[in-house]
Design a protein around this motif. Structure first.
Motif, mmCIF file in Angstrom:
data_model
loop_
_atom_site.group_PDB
_atom_site.id
_atom_site.type_symbol
_atom_site.label_atom_id
_atom_site.label_comp_id
_atom_site.label_asym_id
_atom_site.label_seq_id
_atom_site.Cartn_x
_atom_site.Cartn_y
_atom_site.Cartn_z
ATOM 1 N N UNK A 38 -13.260 8.011 2.096
ATOM 2 C CA UNK A 38 -12.180 7.267 2.347
ATOM 3 C C UNK A 38 -10.923 7.766 1.928
ATOM 4 N N UNK A 39 -9.895 7.525 2.541
ATOM 5 C CA UNK A 39 -8.545 7.989 2.013
ATOM 6 C C UNK A 39 -7.708 6.873 1.122
ATOM 7 N N UNK A 40 -6.634 7.470 0.691
ATOM 8 C CA UNK A 40 -5.988 6.530 -0.180
ATOM 9 C C UNK A 40 -5.460 5.436 0.400
ATOM 10 N N UNK A 41 -5.424 4.248 0.083
ATOM 11 C CA UNK A 41 -5.006 2.884 0.792
ATOM 12 C C UNK A 41 -3.694 3.246 1.532
ATOM 13 N N UNK A 60 -20.196 5.605 -6.574
ATOM 14 C CA UNK A 60 -19.152 6.153 -5.871
ATOM 15 C C UNK A 60 -18.339 5.109 -5.151
ATOM 16 N N UNK A 61 -17.075 5.104 -5.482
ATOM 17 C CA UNK A 61 -16.139 3.786 -5.401
ATOM 18 C C UNK A 61 -14.958 4.474 -4.461
ATOM 19 N N UNK A 62 -14.423 3.113 -3.597
ATOM 20 C CA UNK A 62 -13.074 3.329 -3.313
ATOM 21 C C UNK A 62 -12.093 3.707 -4.463
ATOM 22 N N UNK A 63 -10.997 4.408 -3.753
ATOM 23 C CA UNK A 63 -9.659 4.576 -4.577
ATOM 24 C C UNK A 63 -9.327 3.450 -5.406
#
Length: 481
Positions: A106-109, A365-368
């Motif tokens: 996933x990308x940065x929000x 493994x987490x989102x930003x």
């Protein structure tokens, strides 16, 4: 007879001329379009921040981009925070960005849904071209490079619009620097290299510093670096090395935390610890202080020796058995990488041998966004980055400071002091024994030592990415006066 030969020669010459001209025409048609300063390049103008609040309707309008930049990383974009921050900063200042790289995470929000940032995925190598075996690497490595050459060239030359600038992460340098240099020449684009480390020093971890491929890689990296218009580097030490060893002038742009990394209030900390599956059952004990939450982020690669932390936790567990004042520890390790399964098996073996009775080790493994909250909720951060070159710095420590989290880190390399101030915002260690002793010292007293380091980390977190970027990269790209 002579007339026949002349006629045949004439036909041959005509055929040759037609063939060459046709091939040249096809080549010209296949060449990527080039950048022109006079070309019209538009981006969406952002609506006023109070648009929703005042109830007014704001129509989206197009404005001319102040600049255009291809931001390139021959790696996973989601695991390249610095390059994502570059893209966000360029877009924030009115630039158009093509962000080129692999899209495994996933990308940065602030990138997701940003109309000024266009994601250009690079086709990943097939599974059979990926190996951690040293012997197979020498065979499969060149095939992987050929795949990367074509996929990167295609993404930069034909799937991206012409840009005024190209900002390339290094390493990896092979084949990135060669392809980037060629594309910039063909498209009239200015090349900027952002030096995170040296590719040849990382290759030496797999082979050896004396291996011929390492020496070739160093020559290659040095040669192509001189084709760039400008250079950025993550430390002052790296700038000095580039100047002395490669005759390259680079501007230091230190990593700083993005706005998403912030200290948490006690209520925010409690809510997050109760929500996250890895911490939920320990949340009350962590808040009481009978358990301590330790966080380490790793890419599970050879330049981060995770066994150091494991050995330290084994020693700490034994010490906690002897000293009831020492709290138990929940250690959460985040990240992805090639050596993860190897270390998971070691952790399992240690648990079965009852060597981690006072320690629980979990991986995540987490989102930003959740990763930032985890750092803010932790009691202590640990960095295992050992630095292949001695002049790079781990981004994870910067993120930890962004949330006011004090850090213990491997310190046996030149650039360490540029990031961590000893006994102010963290401490360095050079062995598992020393790390274990520091854990016991910080967790075993009345809390004053840990609080002093946290106070220092919170002071450090006032230095932010935008402040550093604007005066260095912002001026270079002509976005900041």
């Amino acid at each position: 007879m002579t007339s026949i030969l002349l006629h045949q020669n004439f036909n041959f010459v005509i055929a040759l001329v037609l063939g060459v001209s046709t091939a040249f025409t096809i080549l010209l048609l296949l060449l990527p379009s080039s950048y022109s300063p006079s070309q019209e390049d538009f981006i969406d103008d952002h609506a006023p921040p109070d648009a929703a609040a005042d109830g007014q309707q704001h129509r989206r309008r197009q404005v001319k981009a102040k600049t255009s930049v291809q931001v390139v990383v021959l790696g996973d974009i989601g695991r390249s925070p610095r390059m994502q921050y570059h893209a966000i900063s360029i877009a924030k200042h009115g630039g158009r960005v093509d962000l080129v790289g692999y899209t495994d995470s996933d990308f940065h929000p602030e990138i997701q849904g940003n109309s000024r940032i266009n994601i250009i995925p690079i086709a990943p190598p097939p599974g059979f071209l990926r190996t951690s075996n040293r012997v197979l690497f020498l065979i499969i490595g060149p095939l992987k490079v050929l795949w990367q050459v074509w996929s990167l060239y295609y993404a930069l030359a034909y799937r991206s619009r012409p840009s005024q600038w190209m900002l390339v992460q290094n390493p990896p340098s092979i084949p990135t620097l060669a392809i980037a240099s060629m594309i910039c020449f063909l498209r009239n684009t200015k090349l900027v290299i952002d030096w995170h480390n040296f590719g040849y020093s990382i290759l030496a971890l797999r082979l050896s510093s004396s291996h011929p491929l390492v020496r070739i890689s160093e020559i290659y990296e040095s040669a192509f670096s001189r084709l760039a218009t400008s250079h950025l580097a993550v430390t002052n030490s790296m700038c000095r090395t580039l100047a002395v060893e490669h005759n390259v002038s680079a501007s230091p742009l230190h990593d700083r935390p993005a706005p998403i990394f912030q200290p948490l209030t006690s209520t925010e900390r409690s809510d997050f610890l109760s929500r996250l599956s890895e911490t939920a059952q320990y949340a009350q004990d962590i808040q009481k202080g009978t358990w301590k939450l330790v966080v380490s982020s790793t890419s599970w690669t050879p330049d981060e020796d995770f066994s150091i932390l494991l050995d330290a936790l084994v020693s700490y567990s034994a010490a906690a058995t002897r000293d009831f004042r020492l709290p138990r520890v929940l250690a959460i390790i985040t990240g992805k990488g090639p050596q993860k399964e190897y270390y998971l098996s070691k952790i399992n073996a240690l648990c079965q041998a009852k060597q981690l009775q006072n320690v629980v080790v979990q991986t995540a493994w987490l989102s930003t966004a959740d990763y930032a909250l985890l750092l803010g909720a932790a009691d202590l951060g640990v960095s295992l980055h050992t630095s292949s070159s001695g002049v790079d710095l781990p981004m994870k420590v910067v993120d930890m400071f962004g949330t006011g989290l004090p850090v213990l880190g491997w310190s046996d390399f030149e650039a360490w002091s540029e990031l961590v101030k000893e006994d102010f915002n963290g401490r360095g260690f050079t062995s598992a024994k020393q790390l274990s002793e520091q854990l016991a010292e910080l967790f075993g007293d009345d809390g004053s030592l840990l609080k002093r380091l946290r106070d220092g980390a919170e002071k450090e977190c006032t230095h932010r990415w935008d402040d550093e970027w604007d005066i260095v990269a912002g001026k270079m790209f002509g976005l900041v006066n």
